[in-house]
Write a protein that holds these residues in place. Structure first.
Motif, PDB file in Angstrom:
ATOM      1  N   UNK A 105      47.518  12.613  45.904  1.00 16.54           N
ATOM      2  CA  UNK A 105      47.733  12.951  44.484  1.00 16.54           C
ATOM      3  C   UNK A 105      48.725  14.097  44.384  1.00 16.54           C
ATOM      4  N   UNK A 106      49.638  13.980  43.458  1.00 16.51           N
ATOM      5  CA  UNK A 106      50.634  15.031  43.204  1.00 16.51           C
ATOM      6  C   UNK A 106      50.455  15.559  41.789  1.00 16.51           C
ATOM      7  N   UNK A 107      50.559  16.874  41.624  1.00 14.07           N
ATOM      8  CA  UNK A 107      50.528  17.452  40.280  1.00 14.07           C
ATOM      9  C   UNK A 107      49.177  17.495  39.634  1.00 14.07           C
ATOM     10  N   UNK A 108      48.111  17.663  40.399  1.00 13.87           N
ATOM     11  CA  UNK A 108      46.771  17.780  39.807  1.00 13.87           C
ATOM     12  C   UNK A 108      46.089  16.449  39.662  1.00 13.87           C
ATOM     13  N   UNK A 109      44.913  16.428  39.025  1.00 11.17           N
ATOM     14  CA  UNK A 109      44.133  15.192  38.896  1.00 11.17           C
ATOM     15  C   UNK A 109      44.882  14.146  38.106  1.00 11.17           C
TER      16      UNK A 109
END
Length: 154
Positions: A149-153
């Motif tokens: 995952x990129x940039x948080x949930x």
């Protein structure tokens, strides 16, 4: 399809292993019981031999378990800057070429074969391909896909 992030894409082509392990009878019995296997071929040597096997056969997902145990993939990824808190198991696939039995000595050699992104770059996928051989003979190929995952949930 979007390009994978630079960190993930840079891992493609890198290798892990080889690692050699012996398939132990007791481990096969324990694994068979753990997965709820009711066929005595997988837990009783005499039943296995009566079914035509030289010893206990390995259940289909056993090699994946051995691979997870012998390859420090999370450590490998962490050393390359991947945030382990963002890593999820995506999927696994198996191709079998020959049966595996207790007493076999297997070699696992892995290559990070592919990286790609989805969801506008919010998710990177990293495919790790493992060749399992016995005395040079290819017995199985395992694909394990991690989702990062990129940039948080998401």
């Amino acid at each position: 399809m979007a390009e994978a992030s630079r960190t993930i894409a840079a891992i493609v082509g890198q290798e892990q292993g080889p690692v050699t392990v012996e398939v132990e009878r007791g481990r096969l019995v324990a694994f068979g019981r753990a997965i709820g296997e009711t066929d005595p071929t997988y837990t009783d040597v005499e039943a296995a031999r009566a079914a035509g096997h030289p010893d206990l056969p390995a259940p289909p997902t056993f090699l994946f378990g051995l691979d997870l145990e012998t390859a420090d993939t999370l450590g490998f990824l962490a050393a390359r800057g991947v945030d382990l808190g963002a890593v999820l198991h995506g999927e696994q696939a198996f191709t079998y070429h020959a049966p595996v039995h207790a007493g076999d000595t297997l070699t696992f050699a892995s290559t990070f074969a592919e990286a790609y992104s989805k969801a506008g770059g919010k998710l990177d996928f990293l495919v790790r391909r493992t060749r399992v051989t016995r005395a040079g003979e290819l017995v199985a190929e395992l694909d394990n896909t991690a989702v990062i995952r990129n940039g948080g949930p998401s």
